[in-house]
Write an enzyme that holds these catalytic residues in place. Sequence first.
Site, short mmCIF file in Angstrom:
data_model
loop_
_atom_site.label_atom_id
_atom_site.label_comp_id
_atom_site.label_asym_id
_atom_site.label_seq_id
_atom_site.Cartn_x
_atom_site.Cartn_y
_atom_site.Cartn_z
N HIS A 472 0.99 -1.23 -0.01
CA HIS A 472 -0.05 0.06 -0.18
C HIS A 472 0.76 1.34 0.18
CE1 HIS A 472 -3.07 -2.60 2.38
NE2 HIS A 472 -2.98 -2.87 1.08
C1 LIG Z 1 0.43 -7.43 -4.85
C2 LIG Z 1 -0.40 -6.34 -4.54
C3 LIG Z 1 -1.52 -6.42 -3.76
C4 LIG Z 1 -2.59 -5.49 -3.40
N1 LIG Z 1 -3.66 -5.83 -2.78
C5 LIG Z 1 -4.62 -4.77 -2.81
C6 LIG Z 1 -5.69 -5.19 -2.16
O1 LIG Z 1 -6.21 -6.21 -1.94
N2 LIG Z 1 -6.80 -4.29 -2.18
C7 LIG Z 1 -6.48 -2.76 -2.26
O2 LIG Z 1 -7.18 -1.95 -2.21
N3 LIG Z 1 -5.21 -2.47 -2.83
C8 LIG Z 1 -4.19 -3.36 -3.08
N4 LIG Z 1 -2.87 -3.09 -3.63
C9 LIG Z 1 -2.70 -1.89 -3.79
C10 LIG Z 1 -3.62 -1.29 -5.05
O3 LIG Z 1 -3.82 -2.15 -6.04
C11 LIG Z 1 -2.88 -0.06 -5.47
O4 LIG Z 1 -2.73 0.95 -4.35
C12 LIG Z 1 -3.30 0.85 -6.64
O5 LIG Z 1 -3.62 -0.08 -7.75
C13 LIG Z 1 -2.61 1.96 -6.96
O6 LIG Z 1 -3.09 2.53 -8.27
P1 LIG Z 1 -2.39 3.50 -9.24
O7 LIG Z 1 -3.21 4.12 -10.09
O8 LIG Z 1 -1.77 4.53 -8.16
O9 LIG Z 1 -1.11 2.60 -9.62
P2 LIG Z 1 -1.06 1.54 -10.65
O10 LIG Z 1 -2.17 0.62 -10.60
O11 LIG Z 1 0.17 0.57 -10.15
O12 LIG Z 1 -0.76 2.03 -11.97
C14 LIG Z 1 0.29 2.49 -12.58
C15 LIG Z 1 0.48 2.17 -14.02
O13 LIG Z 1 1.46 3.04 -14.45
C16 LIG Z 1 2.24 2.41 -15.41
N5 LIG Z 1 3.69 2.82 -15.62
C17 LIG Z 1 4.55 3.21 -14.51
N6 LIG Z 1 5.61 3.69 -15.02
C18 LIG Z 1 5.35 3.84 -16.47
C19 LIG Z 1 6.18 4.27 -17.45
N7 LIG Z 1 7.53 4.91 -17.23
N8 LIG Z 1 5.78 4.32 -18.58
C20 LIG Z 1 4.58 3.88 -18.92
N9 LIG Z 1 3.88 3.37 -17.76
C21 LIG Z 1 4.24 3.49 -16.66
C22 LIG Z 1 2.46 1.04 -14.50
O14 LIG Z 1 2.88 -0.16 -15.30
C23 LIG Z 1 1.07 0.60 -14.45
O15 LIG Z 1 0.21 0.15 -15.08
C24 LIG Z 1 -2.20 -4.22 -3.96
C25 LIG Z 1 -0.92 -3.89 -4.67
C26 LIG Z 1 -0.36 -4.80 -4.97
C27 LIG Z 1 0.99 -4.57 -5.94
#
Ligand SMILES: Cc1cc2nc3c(=O)[nH]c(=O)nc-3n(C[C@H](O)[C@H](O)[C@H](O)COP(=O)(O)OP(=O)(O)OC[C@H]3O[C@@H](n4cnc5c(N)ncnc54)[C@H](O)[C@@H]3O)c2cc1C
Length: 548
Positions: A472
């Site tokens: 998280h």
């Molecule tokens: C193993 C795991 C288990 C989890 N379990 C839970 C759960 O059960 N419940 C819950 O609420 N949360 C959970 N989380 C946390 C939750 O999924 C994340 O907090 C949330 O998805 C974050 O969203 P975001 O949009 O900030 O980032 P992300 O969803 O990580 O999206 C970022 C995106 O940007 C892309 N990206 C990054 N850098 C670049 C670049 N240089 N060029 C192009 N693309 C790029 C990445 O590939 C990715 O697709 C978990 C996370 C993980 C990893």
Amino acid sequence: MDTFDYVIIGSGSAGSILTYRLSEDADTTVCVLEAGPSDWHPYIHLPAGFIKTFHMRSINWAYQQEPGPWTGGRSIYAPRGKTLGGSSSINGHIYNRGQRQDFDTWAQYGNRGWGYQDVLPYFKRLERRVGEGEDTYRGREGNLTVTTMDWKDPLCEAFMAGAVSLGIPRNPDYNGSIQEGVSYAQRTIRNGLRVSAATAFLHPARKRPNVNVRTHAHVTNIIFEGKRAVGVRYLKGGRGGAPVEVRARKEVILSGGTYNSPQILQLSGVGSPDLLRSLGIELRHALPGVGEGLQDHYAPRSVARVKDIKTINERRRGLGLAFEAIKWATTRRGLLSLSPTMVYCFWHSGESTESSDLQLTFTPASYKEGVQGQLEDMPGMTVASWQQRPESRGYVHARSADPFEPPIIQTNYLTEELDRRTVVAGMKLARRLLKSVPLAPYYDYEDFPGPNVQTDDEFLGAATQRGTTTFHPGCTCRMGPADAPWAVVDDQLRVHGLQGLRVIDASIMPRMISANLNASTMMIADKASDLIRGRTAPEAEPISAMAV
Ligand SMILES: Cc1cc2nc3c(=O)[nH]c(=O)nc-3n(C[C@H](O)[C@H](O)[C@H](O)COP(=O)(O)OP(=O)(O)OC[C@H]3O[C@@H](n4cnc5c(N)ncnc54)[C@H](O)[C@@H]3O)c2cc1C
């Protein structure tokens, strides 16, 4: 060169929702750049595939954190989704919003429009809740299906009865007016399949002619003209690939997640002048808060050996697994439709704590020591416990000017005294729960931390040796007023001092919330879409003054 109204970096939880909302306006064009591949792999969609995607490098950034002062010299693994849907495509499916005070605190930091009453309509708008829940708090018409665990296991039932025996009430809906209590987990799973941000939002949006999604597009930097972001540069196919530029007529939106968004800003010359100078990156805009303030939940996992009943450890082998595979294929139910945690419990570390500051999860399974994601052979059950609102903060810094080098991730777990005390209290509660009378018929002995651990110092020592991330991370591009030295974006999520650039993902949280982060990251993106489109926020319903 291609030009779009909006260029979104990252198709994760936030990026998927932004794409869906912004492209609702048919005359608006949206380009989404995703470093990873498409989300075709079956393990993404099969809930139990979590255990495989956890280490699958083709769709996972698979970062390692730096050893911290309280992690016993260990470097803790930090998976992150690298595919359409981002981390929502590899996460543990848990749907948990947090407490009222989490968002009210964000507003108290000076962020207008981010209090609980303001954000609740967005949680509701996204959600299609199937099951328990009052309409004041729950949505029924959104794209994101949220169901409750429907696998009734005697160990889970005994665990919950044990919690009740300790005075922790059953709570029919921890995403309703009150979080505290014990209940089966709510998950983003529908008909035995994962509901990621991509399946719920990005794929439907992709059918629109005004949406252009590019996979294998590793963004190296944001292109500026003066202080205005005008486009994005990426390498097609990753390292060594052809450089491509796309232009943004209106805005560049950075949704790369808590680790990658600050790294991309730093690579683009936005950040602390000292850091950028040390990396040989030309300074475009001084913003010392970029990458600073990282927070995460740190969880030791207490394990007991189990007798006289089967746990998931044994059921996932040999004939048992074959039976489960057939069951899933024919009914979409059974072990393969499960998320990694089954029961959720929210409680207090002490009498004086006003709202629950501990989160505990129960699973009738256990992982091999030091090998998260690999189940043990002998029967086991696990209670993970963590502090909901840690105070320790770390940072994310680009390691070099090379966009393919993983960033330096230092979370500084447990560096604050309050965090150490609360984590110890959580482990003690985990022990009491595992030793409760209703679990006694199945409880064999405590494996971790083990009976020799009795004093607070011994519990802390055990936490230091075996605690891990709960996945998280947040707070590395924090939302706050321009005069706050730590703030990176304002309450419209525009980067301070720059034009045409917003950060919209989990990194903008000013402070860690009492929850897993997926639900609130999606809420942030949904609210941001209204801010970008200049739309009036949905009307907030009156909520009980008692809501916590
Ligand atoms: C193993 C795991 C288990 C989890 N379990 C839970 C759960 O059960 N419940 C819950 O609420 N949360 C959970 N989380 C946390 C939750 O999924 C994340 O907090 C949330 O998805 C974050 O969203 P975001 O949009 O900030 O980032 P992300 O969803 O990580 O999206 C970022 C995106 O940007 C892309 N990206 C990054 N850098 C670049 C670049 N240089 N060029 C192009 N693309 C790029 C990445 O590939 C990715 O697709 C978990 C996370 C993980 C990893």
